[in-house]
Design an enzyme around this catalytic site. Structure first.
Site, PDB file in Angstrom:
ATOM      1  N   ASP A  15       1.015  -1.216   0.026  1.00  0.00           N
ATOM      2  CA  ASP A  15      -0.113   0.173   0.087  1.00  0.00           C
ATOM      3  C   ASP A  15       0.883   1.190  -0.154  1.00  0.00           C
ATOM      4  O   ASP A  15       2.170   1.113   0.240  1.00  0.00           O
ATOM      5  CB  ASP A  15      -0.775  -0.069   1.431  1.00  0.00           C
ATOM      6  CG  ASP A  15      -1.741   1.173   1.454  1.00  0.00           C
ATOM      7  OD1 ASP A  15      -2.179   1.516   0.378  1.00  0.00           O
ATOM      8  OD2 ASP A  15      -1.514   1.718   2.646  1.00  0.00           O
ATOM      9  N   ASP A  17      -0.348   5.117   1.001  1.00  0.00           N
ATOM     10  CA  ASP A  17      -0.457   5.952   1.880  1.00  0.00           C
ATOM     11  C   ASP A  17      -0.677   5.470   3.212  1.00  0.00           C
ATOM     12  O   ASP A  17      -1.047   4.350   3.614  1.00  0.00           O
ATOM     13  CB  ASP A  17      -1.730   6.711   1.739  1.00  0.00           C
ATOM     14  CG  ASP A  17      -1.905   7.312   0.382  1.00  0.00           C
ATOM     15  OD1 ASP A  17      -0.967   7.872  -0.004  1.00  0.00           O
ATOM     16  OD2 ASP A  17      -3.184   7.439  -0.379  1.00  0.00           O
ATOM     17  N   GLY A  52      -7.351   4.533   3.357  1.00  0.00           N
ATOM     18  CA  GLY A  52      -7.544   3.402   2.560  1.00  0.00           C
ATOM     19  C   GLY A  52      -8.953   3.412   1.693  1.00  0.00           C
ATOM     20  O   GLY A  52      -9.126   2.823   0.589  1.00  0.00           O
ATOM     21  N   ARG A  55     -11.804   8.711  -2.376  1.00  0.00           N
ATOM     22  CA  ARG A  55     -12.220  10.089  -2.187  1.00  0.00           C
ATOM     23  C   ARG A  55     -13.394  10.560  -1.819  1.00  0.00           C
ATOM     24  O   ARG A  55     -13.912  11.159  -0.837  1.00  0.00           O
ATOM     25  CB  ARG A  55     -11.659  10.999  -3.367  1.00  0.00           C
ATOM     26  CG  ARG A  55     -11.169  12.474  -3.060  1.00  0.00           C
ATOM     27  CD  ARG A  55     -11.005  12.949  -4.253  1.00  0.00           C
ATOM     28  NE  ARG A  55      -9.760  12.262  -4.705  1.00  0.00           N
ATOM     29  CZ  ARG A  55      -9.418  12.578  -6.207  1.00  0.00           C
ATOM     30  NH1 ARG A  55      -9.862  13.455  -6.921  1.00  0.00           N
ATOM     31  NH2 ARG A  55      -8.258  12.070  -6.492  1.00  0.00           N
ATOM     32  N   ASN A 124      -3.999   9.613  -7.039  1.00  0.00           N
ATOM     33  CA  ASN A 124      -2.843  10.399  -7.007  1.00  0.00           C
ATOM     34  C   ASN A 124      -1.486   9.393  -6.895  1.00  0.00           C
ATOM     35  O   ASN A 124      -0.606   9.813  -6.514  1.00  0.00           O
ATOM     36  CB  ASN A 124      -2.789  11.539  -5.868  1.00  0.00           C
ATOM     37  CG  ASN A 124      -3.984  12.376  -6.291  1.00  0.00           C
ATOM     38  OD1 ASN A 124      -3.768  13.085  -7.219  1.00  0.00           O
ATOM     39  ND2 ASN A 124      -4.683  12.709  -5.437  1.00  0.00           N
ATOM     40  N   ASP A 176      -1.671  -0.672   6.053  1.00  0.00           N
ATOM     41  CA  ASP A 176      -1.988   0.270   7.370  1.00  0.00           C
ATOM     42  C   ASP A 176      -3.353   0.539   7.517  1.00  0.00           C
ATOM     43  O   ASP A 176      -3.961   1.013   8.565  1.00  0.00           O
ATOM     44  CB  ASP A 176      -1.284   1.695   7.256  1.00  0.00           C
ATOM     45  CG  ASP A 176      -2.068   2.634   6.330  1.00  0.00           C
ATOM     46  OD1 ASP A 176      -2.429   2.279   5.234  1.00  0.00           O
ATOM     47  OD2 ASP A 176      -2.428   3.745   6.894  1.00  0.00           O
TER      48      ASP A 176
HETATM   49  P1  B16 Z   1      -7.356  10.148  -3.548  1.00  0.00           P
HETATM   50  P2  B16 Z   1      -3.855   3.795  -0.109  1.00  0.00           P
HETATM   51  C1  B16 Z   1      -5.971   5.823   0.035  1.00  0.00           C
HETATM   52  O1  B16 Z   1      -4.517   5.302  -0.268  1.00  0.00           O
HETATM   53  C2  B16 Z   1      -5.805   6.755   1.099  1.00  0.00           C
HETATM   54  O2  B16 Z   1      -5.393   5.738   2.259  1.00  0.00           O
HETATM   55  C3  B16 Z   1      -7.256   7.193   1.483  1.00  0.00           C
HETATM   56  O3  B16 Z   1      -6.989   8.079   2.721  1.00  0.00           O
HETATM   57  C4  B16 Z   1      -7.624   8.168   0.268  1.00  0.00           C
HETATM   58  O4  B16 Z   1      -8.904   8.695   0.589  1.00  0.00           O
HETATM   59  C5  B16 Z   1      -7.522   7.239  -1.165  1.00  0.00           C
HETATM   60  O5  B16 Z   1      -6.353   6.616  -1.251  1.00  0.00           O
HETATM   61  C6  B16 Z   1      -8.083   7.901  -2.371  1.00  0.00           C
HETATM   62  O6  B16 Z   1      -7.057   9.009  -2.400  1.00  0.00           O
HETATM   63  O7  B16 Z   1      -8.105  11.166  -3.064  1.00  0.00           O
HETATM   64  O8  B16 Z   1      -5.814  10.638  -3.740  1.00  0.00           O
HETATM   65  O9  B16 Z   1      -7.660   9.481  -4.894  1.00  0.00           O
HETATM   66  O10 B16 Z   1      -3.807   4.040   1.568  1.00  0.00           O
HETATM   67  O11 B16 Z   1      -4.891   2.981  -0.707  1.00  0.00           O
HETATM   68  O12 B16 Z   1      -2.602   4.009  -0.684  1.00  0.00           O
HETATM   69 MG    MG Z   2      -2.760   3.145   3.291  1.00  0.00          MG
END
Ligand code: B16
Ligand code: MG
Length: 207
Positions: A15, A17, A52, A55, A124, A176
């Site tokens: 993962d 983030d 995780g 958005r 992102n 996480d």
């Molecule tokens: P975005 P991961 C997730 O990434 C984040 O943990 C989560 O908090 C976020 O809302 C989601 O990506 C979407 O992100 O707005 O940048 O598309 O933990 O799966 O790497």
């Molecule tokens: Mg994460």
């Protein structure tokens, strides 16, 4: 002794983030700006549920009891504003923002012949990977643009395994988020959780 087939070599799927870097904090800071503008109460404890998940789901969780006060169009605008704020913070990231040991771990795994993948719900994800200059250390990158079904759906992990040429039972995921642990287990993979038992206690092991 028989030599292992390509599939027998295990693969590590990370993962992004909250595992390789602290973008979980940047997501939190960005939502906090929007919550502050709206006067909606939001804090770190409530933010835990956003780890995780996508958005738009994150927006609903952040709005909480106020979720029905906004039209679908207003929600799209709020999510776009959060993403602008998040991108402003991400553009300031450098390779120094990797968690300690992350680069060494990825380098060591690949040196030992284990392929590595990134599997993130974030749209992102690739931007963050480039800010961190991680591309050379990842055999496969799957983010929220490739896998529209967000964790806890297993899609992002299954796609990563497919691109690695591995069956799920040969993949170990590092996560996480509660939603991420569930997604990996639904994909039929073993999971190492990073964080407290309250969040990742259902993983096969956690640190
Ligand atoms: P975005 P991961 C997730 O990434 C984040 O943990 C989560 O908090 C976020 O809302 C989601 O990506 C979407 O992100 O707005 O940048 O598309 O933990 O799966 O790497
Ligand atoms: Mg994460």
């Amino acid at each position: 002794m028989t030599s292992p087939t390509a599939n027998n070599v295990p693969a590590a799927i990370f993962d992004l983030d909250g595992v390789l870097t602290d973008t979980a904090e940047l997501h939190y800071q960005s939502w906090l700006v929007i919550a502050g503008q709206l006067g909606v109460p939001f804090d770190r404890q409530r933010n835990e549920a956003l780890r995780g998940v996508s958005r738009m789901q994150s927006l609903d969780l952040m709005l909480g009891d106020h979720v029905d006060e906004f039209t679908p169009e207003q929600k799209i605008d709020l999510a776009a504003r959060k993403n602008e704020e998040y991108n402003r913070l991400v553009r300031q990231m450098t390779p120094a923002d990797l968690f300690p040991g992350a680069r060494e771990l990825l380098t060591g795994l690949r040196a030992a012949g284990l392929p590595t993948a990134l599997a993130s719900s974030s749209k992102n994800g690739v931007i963050v990977v480039d800010q961190l200059q991680l591309r050379p250390l990842l055999d496969v990158i799957v983010d929220g643009n490739d896998a529209p079904k967000s964790k806890p759906d297993p899609q992002v992990f299954l796609l990563a395994a497919d691109r690695l040429g591995k069956t799920p039972d040969r993949c170990v995921v590092v996560e996480d988020a509660e939603a991420g642990v569930e997604a990996a287990q639904r994909a039929g993979m073993r999971v190492i959780g990073i964080g407290p038992a309250s969040r990742v206690g259902r993983a096969d092991m956690f640190v």
